[in-house]
Enzyme design. Structure first.
Site, PDB file in Angstrom:
ATOM      1  N   ARG A  33       0.803  -1.222   0.000  1.00 56.83           N
ATOM      2  CA  ARG A  33       0.000   0.000   0.000  1.00 56.83           C
ATOM      3  C   ARG A  33       0.839   1.276   0.000  1.00 56.83           C
ATOM      4  O   ARG A  33       0.374   2.313  -0.475  1.00 56.83           O
ATOM      5  CB  ARG A  33      -0.942   0.005   1.210  1.00 56.83           C
ATOM      6  CG  ARG A  33      -2.044  -1.029   1.111  1.00 56.83           C
ATOM      7  CD  ARG A  33      -3.137  -0.764   2.111  1.00 56.83           C
ATOM      8  NE  ARG A  33      -4.207  -1.744   2.013  1.00 56.83           N
ATOM      9  CZ  ARG A  33      -5.269  -1.770   2.799  1.00 56.83           C
ATOM     10  NH1 ARG A  33      -5.397  -0.860   3.763  1.00 56.83           N
ATOM     11  NH2 ARG A  33      -6.208  -2.679   2.656  1.00 56.83           N
ATOM     12  N   ASP A 143     -12.480  10.412  14.715  1.00 53.13           N
ATOM     13  CA  ASP A 143     -11.672   9.438  13.988  1.00 53.13           C
ATOM     14  C   ASP A 143     -10.253   9.972  13.874  1.00 53.13           C
ATOM     15  O   ASP A 143     -10.034  11.199  13.942  1.00 53.13           O
ATOM     16  CB  ASP A 143     -12.248   9.170  12.591  1.00 53.13           C
ATOM     17  CG  ASP A 143     -11.787   7.823  12.033  1.00 53.13           C
ATOM     18  OD1 ASP A 143     -12.499   6.828  12.232  1.00 53.13           O
ATOM     19  OD2 ASP A 143     -10.696   7.772  11.420  1.00 53.13           O
TER      20      ASP A 143
END
Length: 265
Positions: A33, A143
């Site tokens: 990634r 978050d």
């Protein structure tokens, strides 16, 4: 682009100590990634990138790493049986408890792209009906991912079939491209803030209810246990913690189990 065992361990230790996320078994995920992004940023090797990351602690690069290595996957009406229990058992109990002040304190911890806190708001509005205007049901939604919070604040989604048809009319506005925007009343009921769950929990009020679903899957057991204890301290007596069906609490945790993935102080 390959990463040496030493650089892998340095990055894993940094992410775990700073953000609680356990990537010790994710070497392939990290290289897969991050490699294209690291090249794009001009780094010639993982070692150069890791050195810069750990020395500078550049917020934009740390955020980039977190966004790439965590999956902000969520959707409306996720684990519907869980939400049904919330609607039928927990909301009535909270409404009875707060008949005088009419203020609920709810936290969506690890809210990702926003579907969960909006979903909670819709369930509250449905239950309260015409009385909703008399209540303060604003939800704190946090978050660690700036990217997820940005999407959440926009409130634009492709809706799944699980959304009741009457909700599409009451709580959304249809867009020309087939997507839907969350209605202003629902959007205004959610307060989005960045927050790292590894930080001390020191909000102004303690919570009647904490949702933390599909978040602790990234943590090892000691990190989960420490977080749950902080949640417990941040919960009012009689308050609730809801986790996901794929998670559980250690037997020695202070909450008592009410139902699947549902706990009470």
């Amino acid at each position: 682009m390959s990463i040496s065992d030493g650089d892998f361990r340095r990055m894993v230790d940094f992410i775990k100590s700073s953000y609680g996320i356990d990537l010790s078994q994710k070497k392939q995920l990290i290289t897969g990634r991050l490699s294209p992004t690291i090249r794009k940023l001009g780094y010639k090797s993982f070692s150069e990138f890791v050195n810069h990351l750990l020395e500078k602690r550049d917020e934009s690069e740390v955020t980039l790493v977190i966004n790439k290595l965590t999956t902000n996957y969520t959707f409306f009406m996720r684990e519907q049986e869980h939400l049904d229990y919330f609607y039928k058992s927990i909301i009535p109990a909270l409404v009875r408890r707060h008949q005088r002040d009419k203020v609920l304190s709810i936290w969506s911890a690890g809210c990702s792209s926003g579907e969960e806190p909006y979903n909670i708001s819709m369930l509250l509005f449905d239950y309260l009906g015409n009385q909703a205007k008399d209540w303060d049901t604003r939800i704190l939604a946090t978050d660690i991912s700036a990217q997820a919070l940005s999407k959440a604040q926009k409130g634009v989604y492709d809706l799944p079939d699980t959304i009741p048809s009457d909700w599409k009319k009451k709580y959304f506005t249809a867009n020309k491209d087939g997507s839907y925007t969350v209605a202003p009343a629902v959007r205004n009921n959610v307060i989005f803030r960045p927050f790292n769950l590894m930080d001390p929990i020191a909000f102004r009020r303690k919570f009647d209810l904490i949702f933390c679903r599909n978040v602790m899957i990234y943590f090892d057991q000691p990190t989960k246990d420490a977080l749950v204890r902080r949640f417990y301290d941040a919960t009012v007596p009689g308050g609730y913690l809801l986790i996901s069906y794929s998670e559980n609490l250690s037997p020695n945790m202070p909450y008592r189990r009410l139902a699947t993935a549902t706990f009470q102080k």
